[in-house]
Design a protein around this motif. Sequence first.
Motif, PDB file in Angstrom:
ATOM      1  N   ALA A  20     -15.886 -27.850  -5.907  1.00 20.24           N
ATOM      2  CA  ALA A  20     -16.915 -28.806  -5.578  1.00 20.24           C
ATOM      3  C   ALA A  20     -16.029 -30.194  -6.123  1.00 20.24           C
ATOM      4  CB  ALA A  20     -18.071 -28.486  -6.278  1.00 20.24           C
ATOM      5  N   LEU A  21     -15.598 -29.873  -7.536  1.00 20.89           N
ATOM      6  CA  LEU A  21     -14.953 -31.104  -8.200  1.00 20.89           C
ATOM      7  C   LEU A  21     -13.652 -31.625  -7.325  1.00 20.89           C
ATOM      8  CD1 LEU A  21     -14.593 -29.860 -11.827  1.00 20.89           C
ATOM      9  CD2 LEU A  21     -15.773 -32.008 -10.774  1.00 20.89           C
ATOM     10  N   ALA A  22     -12.908 -30.695  -6.620  1.00 20.47           N
ATOM     11  CA  ALA A  22     -11.658 -31.096  -5.653  1.00 20.47           C
ATOM     12  C   ALA A  22     -12.606 -31.789  -4.597  1.00 20.47           C
ATOM     13  CB  ALA A  22     -10.984 -29.768  -5.479  1.00 20.47           C
ATOM     14  N   ALA A  23     -13.292 -31.239  -4.035  1.00 19.94           N
ATOM     15  CA  ALA A  23     -14.096 -32.063  -2.745  1.00 19.94           C
ATOM     16  C   ALA A  23     -14.633 -33.309  -3.078  1.00 19.94           C
ATOM     17  CB  ALA A  23     -15.068 -31.023  -2.326  1.00 19.94           C
ATOM     18  N   LEU A  24     -15.338 -33.426  -3.989  1.00 19.99           N
ATOM     19  CA  LEU A  24     -15.625 -34.775  -4.374  1.00 19.99           C
ATOM     20  C   LEU A  24     -14.505 -35.832  -4.956  1.00 19.99           C
ATOM     21  CD1 LEU A  24     -18.151 -36.518  -5.219  1.00 19.99           C
ATOM     22  CD2 LEU A  24     -17.916 -35.653  -7.644  1.00 19.99           C
ATOM     23  N   ARG A  25     -13.505 -35.367  -5.437  1.00 22.66           N
ATOM     24  CA  ARG A  25     -12.383 -36.090  -5.753  1.00 22.66           C
ATOM     25  C   ARG A  25     -11.765 -36.564  -4.434  1.00 22.66           C
ATOM     26  NH1 ARG A  25     -10.231 -33.141 -11.195  1.00 22.66           N
ATOM     27  NH2 ARG A  25     -12.074 -33.598 -12.636  1.00 22.66           N
ATOM     28  N   MET A  86     -18.525 -27.531  -0.121  1.00 22.49           N
ATOM     29  CA  MET A  86     -18.632 -28.553   0.871  1.00 22.49           C
ATOM     30  C   MET A  86     -19.607 -29.597  -0.026  1.00 22.49           C
ATOM     31  SD  MET A  86     -20.039 -29.089   4.712  1.00 22.49           S
ATOM     32  CE  MET A  86     -21.585 -28.552   4.184  1.00 22.49           C
ATOM     33  N   VAL A  87     -18.909 -30.911   0.088  1.00 21.04           N
ATOM     34  CA  VAL A  87     -19.605 -32.159  -0.756  1.00 21.04           C
ATOM     35  C   VAL A  87     -20.006 -33.164  -0.010  1.00 21.04           C
ATOM     36  CG1 VAL A  87     -19.540 -33.761  -2.797  1.00 21.04           C
ATOM     37  CG2 VAL A  87     -18.769 -31.143  -3.179  1.00 21.04           C
ATOM     38  N   GLU A  88     -21.427 -33.427   0.168  1.00 20.48           N
ATOM     39  CA  GLU A  88     -21.557 -34.710   0.945  1.00 20.48           C
ATOM     40  C   GLU A  88     -22.215 -35.621  -0.056  1.00 20.48           C
ATOM     41  OE1 GLU A  88     -24.207 -33.393   4.575  1.00 20.48           O
ATOM     42  OE2 GLU A  88     -24.438 -31.380   3.254  1.00 20.48           O
ATOM     43  N   LEU A  89     -21.532 -37.057   0.021  1.00 19.05           N
ATOM     44  CA  LEU A  89     -21.638 -37.989  -0.913  1.00 19.05           C
ATOM     45  C   LEU A  89     -22.573 -39.135  -0.065  1.00 19.05           C
ATOM     46  CD1 LEU A  89     -21.177 -39.394  -3.694  1.00 19.05           C
ATOM     47  CD2 LEU A  89     -19.046 -40.279  -2.348  1.00 19.05           C
ATOM     48  N   ARG A  90     -23.532 -39.600  -1.012  1.00 18.46           N
ATOM     49  CA  ARG A  90     -24.337 -40.698  -0.299  1.00 18.46           C
ATOM     50  C   ARG A  90     -24.802 -41.671  -1.300  1.00 18.46           C
ATOM     51  NH1 ARG A  90     -29.983 -40.655   0.149  1.00 18.46           N
ATOM     52  NH2 ARG A  90     -30.821 -38.763  -0.481  1.00 18.46           N
ATOM     53  N   ARG A  91     -24.841 -42.748  -0.922  1.00 14.73           N
ATOM     54  CA  ARG A  91     -25.650 -43.818  -1.999  1.00 14.73           C
ATOM     55  C   ARG A  91     -26.990 -44.443  -1.855  1.00 14.73           C
ATOM     56  NH1 ARG A  91     -20.469 -43.678  -0.536  1.00 14.73           N
ATOM     57  NH2 ARG A  91     -18.680 -44.040  -2.238  1.00 14.73           N
ATOM     58  N   ARG A 132     -23.504 -28.982 -12.687  1.00 13.56           N
ATOM     59  CA  ARG A 132     -24.056 -30.267 -12.782  1.00 13.56           C
ATOM     60  C   ARG A 132     -23.329 -31.217 -14.008  1.00 13.56           C
ATOM     61  NH1 ARG A 132     -28.687 -30.377  -9.931  1.00 13.56           N
ATOM     62  NH2 ARG A 132     -29.627 -28.391  -9.509  1.00 13.56           N
ATOM     63  N   VAL A 133     -23.083 -30.391 -15.196  1.00 12.47           N
ATOM     64  CA  VAL A 133     -22.326 -31.036 -16.192  1.00 12.47           C
ATOM     65  C   VAL A 133     -20.902 -31.756 -15.589  1.00 12.47           C
ATOM     66  CG1 VAL A 133     -21.107 -30.891 -18.183  1.00 12.47           C
ATOM     67  CG2 VAL A 133     -23.690 -29.929 -17.855  1.00 12.47           C
ATOM     68  N   ASN A 134     -20.213 -30.658 -14.792  1.00 12.25           N
ATOM     69  CA  ASN A 134     -18.899 -31.365 -14.467  1.00 12.25           C
ATOM     70  C   ASN A 134     -18.910 -32.288 -13.475  1.00 12.25           C
ATOM     71  OD1 ASN A 134     -16.328 -29.415 -15.779  1.00 12.25           O
ATOM     72  ND2 ASN A 134     -18.179 -28.253 -15.517  1.00 12.25           N
TER      73      ASN A 134
END
Length: 379
Positions: A20-25, A86-91, A132-134
């Motif tokens: 999850a960290l890798a996908a977000l980065r 899989m990470v989906e990012l929205r603002r 959640r913390v990471n």
Amino acid sequence: MTKTQPRSGYTLPVFACAAALAALRCLRRGIQSVDSVSVDLLEPIITASVPIEQVSVIKTDTALAVTRSDPGDNLDLTRHTPVWAMVELRRVSEGEIEAAEEQILIVGGEGIGHHKTGGGAAIYDYAQRLLRVNLSRELQTGEKITVTLILPSGRQLATRTSNEAFGVVEGLSLLGTTGISQPLSAPGQLEIYREQLQQKAQLFDCLVFCIGENGLDLARQLGIDPQRLVKTANWLGPLLAEAGCQGVKSILLFGYHGKLMKLAAGIFHTHHHLADGRREILTAFCARAGMPSDLCSSIFEAASAEDALEQLRVFDAENQSNWVDRIYGDIAQQIDLRSSDCVFTHSGQRVPVGSVMFGRDRKIIVKSELGDTFLTQIC
């Protein structure tokens, strides 16, 4: 000959978090190649470097990363299994997010088991906190993510576990209380435990055997000297024999009822891959105590030992009976007898054994007569 310490690894939640960290980065920084990420394990307080196999943006504001499980020198069926996130990012507008739980939504995808009752994904407390913390450290104000965790082989691997007996179906659980996967079932670990027992046998006449971390923690809370505690994992038979050979005067077995009850049937290696007769054992003792046949059938069909215990408790409450005390008292007595016989068979020494069983809520269910005596003496 020098004994090699079995190599520890990491639990599944750590690899899910790393992916999850890798996908977000990848999304945040536009990085298409991430060799590894650092994960704060929380428990223990260390940072782990986890290799990442692949990471890529798959559509606008969505990325997928893949890592692979490494549990160390443990007999773990998840070894080398791929772990996807899989990470989906929205603002969102300021003020829309009011809590960290709302900023990070964690979803169980393919291969993550779900609870037969209730249907929620089997992603337990430690895994939730770890993610959640990471991940929260990587997010900016106004950003919200949905993390979908996927174990492509999870559904198939789950058929080789006892997950369904614990009410989890169609996949694996992300559970555990720590990020470290200790090699409890690796053959070399038995030698480590045996050496530890030999050292403690020089200091104490009565040793306390605890199968896992829950037992060790609860025993400490009750005031038992930590130096007296022997972690056994599933190697109860060999370590009972070793205790006899080392001249230990008495042994207190302190463990989860779903594990310890196996000893009442003479099963002294308690890993479920080798023997998992909990419902048969419990049903047999129910019948022996004179429980009605329909209730015995219900106990036999229970999804887990914990569910069966709850059924007994409900029946006792509704009928002002004491089946739990009677049945678990008989089981504890038989555990003591079979364990003492095991010591004698393999060492030639007669060593009294007492037992204390607790439930998943970490509350004591029963203490055998000897177990109560030993516990009083050492606390």
